[in-house]
Write an enzyme that holds these catalytic residues in place. Structure first.
Site, mmCIF file in Angstrom:
data_model
loop_
_atom_site.group_PDB
_atom_site.id
_atom_site.type_symbol
_atom_site.label_atom_id
_atom_site.label_comp_id
_atom_site.label_asym_id
_atom_site.label_seq_id
_atom_site.Cartn_x
_atom_site.Cartn_y
_atom_site.Cartn_z
ATOM 1 N N LYS A 150 2.743 -2.487 -5.746
ATOM 2 C CA LYS A 150 1.430 -1.844 -5.812
ATOM 3 C C LYS A 150 0.888 -1.514 -4.429
ATOM 4 O O LYS A 150 0.406 -0.401 -4.195
ATOM 5 C CB LYS A 150 0.468 -2.749 -6.586
ATOM 6 C CG LYS A 150 -0.960 -2.245 -6.691
ATOM 7 C CD LYS A 150 -1.701 -2.872 -7.861
ATOM 8 C CE LYS A 150 -1.544 -4.369 -7.900
ATOM 9 N NZ LYS A 150 -2.174 -5.056 -6.752
ATOM 10 N N THR A 176 2.573 -1.138 -1.711
ATOM 11 C CA THR A 176 3.446 -0.118 -1.128
ATOM 12 C C THR A 176 3.053 1.267 -1.621
ATOM 13 O O THR A 176 2.955 2.220 -0.834
ATOM 14 C CB THR A 176 4.919 -0.421 -1.495
ATOM 15 O OG1 THR A 176 5.253 -1.723 -1.008
ATOM 16 C CG2 THR A 176 5.860 0.608 -0.892
ATOM 17 N N ARG A 228 -6.910 -5.401 0.793
ATOM 18 C CA ARG A 228 -7.315 -6.793 0.985
ATOM 19 C C ARG A 228 -6.515 -7.423 2.116
ATOM 20 O O ARG A 228 -5.409 -6.979 2.434
ATOM 21 C CB ARG A 228 -7.072 -7.597 -0.299
ATOM 22 C CG ARG A 228 -7.964 -7.210 -1.458
ATOM 23 C CD ARG A 228 -7.655 -8.048 -2.687
ATOM 24 N NE ARG A 228 -6.296 -7.829 -3.158
ATOM 25 C CZ ARG A 228 -5.665 -8.628 -4.016
ATOM 26 N NH1 ARG A 228 -6.254 -9.710 -4.474
ATOM 27 N NH2 ARG A 228 -4.435 -8.345 -4.414
ATOM 28 N N LYS A 241 5.339 -14.649 -1.612
ATOM 29 C CA LYS A 241 5.417 -13.253 -1.197
ATOM 30 C C LYS A 241 6.170 -13.055 0.118
ATOM 31 O O LYS A 241 6.998 -12.164 0.244
ATOM 32 C CB LYS A 241 4.010 -12.665 -1.066
ATOM 33 C CG LYS A 241 3.329 -12.402 -2.404
ATOM 34 C CD LYS A 241 2.015 -11.675 -2.181
ATOM 35 C CE LYS A 241 1.374 -11.305 -3.501
ATOM 36 N NZ LYS A 241 0.110 -10.558 -3.302
ATOM 37 N N ALA A 286 -7.188 -12.252 -7.587
ATOM 38 C CA ALA A 286 -7.559 -11.480 -8.772
ATOM 39 C C ALA A 286 -7.382 -12.259 -10.062
ATOM 40 O O ALA A 286 -7.935 -11.868 -11.092
ATOM 41 C CB ALA A 286 -6.730 -10.201 -8.841
ATOM 42 N N PHE A 343 -3.120 -7.622 -9.031
ATOM 43 C CA PHE A 343 -2.356 -7.800 -10.268
ATOM 44 C C PHE A 343 -2.486 -6.580 -11.183
ATOM 45 O O PHE A 343 -2.627 -5.465 -10.718
ATOM 46 C CB PHE A 343 -2.744 -9.102 -10.968
ATOM 47 C CG PHE A 343 -2.440 -10.329 -10.152
ATOM 48 C CD1 PHE A 343 -1.187 -10.523 -9.587
ATOM 49 C CD2 PHE A 343 -3.413 -11.293 -9.921
ATOM 50 C CE1 PHE A 343 -0.904 -11.648 -8.825
ATOM 51 C CE2 PHE A 343 -3.146 -12.428 -9.164
ATOM 52 C CZ PHE A 343 -1.885 -12.598 -8.623
ATOM 53 N N PHE A 368 13.311 1.974 -7.580
ATOM 54 C CA PHE A 368 14.155 1.041 -6.838
ATOM 55 C C PHE A 368 15.566 1.637 -6.783
ATOM 56 O O PHE A 368 15.966 2.417 -7.657
ATOM 57 C CB PHE A 368 14.199 -0.328 -7.542
ATOM 58 C CG PHE A 368 13.001 -1.201 -7.279
ATOM 59 C CD1 PHE A 368 13.150 -2.565 -7.068
ATOM 60 C CD2 PHE A 368 11.711 -0.684 -7.236
ATOM 61 C CE1 PHE A 368 12.062 -3.389 -6.829
ATOM 62 C CE2 PHE A 368 10.617 -1.488 -7.001
ATOM 63 C CZ PHE A 368 10.792 -2.849 -6.797
ATOM 64 N N TRP A 408 8.770 3.713 -0.576
ATOM 65 C CA TRP A 408 9.390 2.632 0.194
ATOM 66 C C TRP A 408 10.420 3.217 1.167
ATOM 67 O O TRP A 408 10.437 2.868 2.353
ATOM 68 C CB TRP A 408 10.061 1.607 -0.728
ATOM 69 C CG TRP A 408 10.458 0.346 0.000
ATOM 70 C CD1 TRP A 408 9.765 -0.821 0.062
ATOM 71 C CD2 TRP A 408 11.654 0.138 0.794
ATOM 72 N NE1 TRP A 408 10.426 -1.747 0.836
ATOM 73 C CE2 TRP A 408 11.588 -1.193 1.305
ATOM 74 C CE3 TRP A 408 12.754 0.914 1.129
ATOM 75 C CZ2 TRP A 408 12.586 -1.737 2.111
ATOM 76 C CZ3 TRP A 408 13.747 0.373 1.944
ATOM 77 C CH2 TRP A 408 13.660 -0.933 2.425
#
Length: 554
Positions: free
Chosen positions: A70, A72, A93, A104, A272, A300, A380, A408
């Site tokens: 998200k 990205t 954020r 992460k 969140a 999220f 991906f 990406w």
């Protein structure tokens, strides 16, 4: 050597922050430098403007360990809009050290769609979260000192609700006992720690619109109850001035940049699944005053961050999203279709088809707010043509705008199709409306969220929650919006119910008033306000080189 987010970030040509500020229309005297590539913005020194930028909210399907990307997509979309000739800023954020060190490993986007300097942002940045930790714990110290020095407010030590805070995942601190060792060491009582991003002070900082508003919100925070069961606030302790002073610099938004030089404001970071999951109103409003389009995100899936963006942040800020992007990946849809994480490498178009029900529910949810969403299918490298076709064909059949997104690997160029769809939606506009009214009862608000956003059947309050609801009504706090604390992995309150569960009842175990933030936190399931570290924390792969370069941040 395979490209990683960190190696890409290190090789990027980062520009002095003064150049980014100039590009954004920020005068030099409004800029407070934190090194070469970071700065705080003194909003009082910004030029007065009538600009009122449109807001693009990026949300996602229910997250899975497979990843959705998200942040990205948020960064890549901003870069794509910039390439398309738009005046744009991105508002994000701040990452919490707990998740960075835990699962992460980094939270600044990825690949060629990142914000820089990635290492600084993911670690201590400009110290905002540390300042919030200090303010939170200063209040805790003042409460315990008040007890020790005579307790003129008659605070019941058994009913103190304010916890200490630490910006780290540390399950050992969830429940502690303090004040042991004799009379000189304070009053013994049970206490606990929240992770800093779950502190009400984080939510207060992110929803305050001025320093005066910040102090008033701090003053309203309830810290506990007296022996007569009456609420005690920060105003009663006369501590709001000291807390605001500790937040003096943290209240100013932070300016950084994307790899492609798009101005980015990163400020505030409430969770969140516990708090409201959005960056600060100061950041969003500052960006709206400087750019025609602001791309922001909420934590999220759309059932958590986006719902709270609409009902809490939008209400407080006096604006609403003009467009919404829902991020999905083939890998995540396969998990929602029943595929184990270990099997995601194998092609399974049928599983994608089964998992699309989760995406469909989030599309339905955003439409209920009067906004036609755009889906970003975040590609991906292992995705097969057949798997991608399942999603694209579904979207066409359902009349859902969708773009294959490859930010990406390609940066903004990989998001140009998405940007075109977003611009089309911005031109159309939205017929925005809330799913519940402020004057609705707490039960009506809860039922609206559970039935309309989660797709559940009903809501049930435990005996404890029923008693707390009676207290909310007694003190007149029941008119506040709802902030659901719920698992992010499922639309329900049961983490293992993936896809689109139906017929479930959400159980509310506690109702916690957050008067400073201006909402009621409703705890469901086994949601913890202090997370724990996983079996193999990301921290175990981190190091620092002899030249000071970070190693192991994703």
């Amino acid at each position: 050597m395979a490209m990683t987010d960190l190696t890409i970030a290190k090789e990027a040509a980062i520009r002095p922050i003064q150049e980014i500020a100039q590009q954004a229309g920020i005068a030099e005297d409004a800029l407070e430098l934190y090194g070469k590539y970071k700065a705080k913005i003194d909003v009082n020194k910004l030029p007065k403007t009538t600009k009122d930028g449109k807001v693009v909210l990026v949300t996602a399907i229910s997250p899975t360990p497979a990843g959705e990307g998200k942040s990205t997509v948020t960064v890549g979309l901003a870069d794509a809009l910039k390439q398309s000739g738009e005046s744009v800023m991105v508002a994000l954020r701040e990452p919490s050290l707990g998740p960075v060190m835990g699962v992460k490993g980094g939270a600044t986007g990825g690949g060629f769609a990142q914000v820089l300097p990635m290492e600084d942002i993911n670690l201590h940045f400009t110290g905002d979260i540390h300042a919030i930790t200090s303010a939170n714990n200063a209040l805790a110290a003042l409460i315990d000192n008040h007890l020790h020095q005579g307790n003129v407010l008659h605070i019941d030590p058994r009913r103190i609700t304010w916890k200490r805070a630490l910006d780290m995942n540390d399950r050992a601190l969830r429940h502690v006992t303090i004040g042991l060792g004799g009379p000189a060491q304070g009053v013994p009582r049970e206490d606990g720690f929240d992770i800093t991003v779950a502190s009400e002070i984080m939510a207060v900082l992110c929803l305050a619109t001025s320093r005066e508003d910040l102090k008033e919100r701090l003053a309203r925070m309830v810290i506990g109850y007296t022996y007569d069961r009456e609420p005690v606030t920060v105003r009663d302790l006369e501590a709001q001035g000291a807390l605001a002073l500790l937040l003096k610099e943290a209240f100013k938004p932070n300016l950084v940049q994307t790899i492609e030089g798009t101005p980015a404001i990163i400020h505030g970071g409430p969770f969140a699944n516990i708090a409201h999951g959005c960056n600060s109103l100061m950041a969003t409003n500052t960006a709206r005053s400087l750019a025609d389009v602001v791309v922001t995100e909420a934590g999220f899936g759309a059932d958590l961050g986006a719902e709270k963006f609409m009902h809490i942040k939008s209400r407080k800020g006096g604006f609403h999203p003009d467009a919404v992007v829902i991020v999905a990946t083939v890998r995540a849809l396969k998990m929602h279709g029943g595929v184990d994480k270990k099997e995601l490498g194998a092609e399974d178009a049928d599983a994608v088809r089964r998992g699309i029900v989760n995406l469909a529910k989030h599309v339905e949810t955003i439409r209920q707010f009067g906004i036609e969403p755009v889906v970003a299918l975040n590609r991906f490298t292992g995705d097969s043509d057949a798997e991608l076709a399942q999603v694209m064909d579904w979207a066409e059949a359902e009349g859902v705008a969708i773009a294959l997104t490859e930010v990406w690997g390609k940066g903004g160029a990989g998001g140009l199709d998405l940007a075109a769809l977003v611009k089309r939606q911005l031109d159309k506009g939205a017929d925005f409306g809330y799913l519940y009214a402020e004057e609705d009862t707490v039960e009506e608000k809860l039922r609206a969220i559970v039935q309309k956003v989660y797709g559940g059947a009903d809501v049930q309050l435990t005996d404890k929650a029923q008693k707390q609801l009676a207290e909310l009504k007694k003190y007149g706090w029941d008119a506040l919006p709802i902030c659901m604390a719920k698992t992010q992995y499922s639309l329900s309150d049961q983490p293992k119910l993936l896809g689109r569960p139906e017929g479930f009842t959400v159980t509310i175990r506690e109702l916690i008033p957050k008067l400073g933030a201006g909402f009621i936190v409703c705890l469901t399931g086994d949601i913890m306000t202090m997370p724990g570290l996983p079996k193999s924390p990301a921290a175990l792969n981190m190091d620092v080189a002899e030249d000071g370069q970070a190693l192991g941040l994703f």
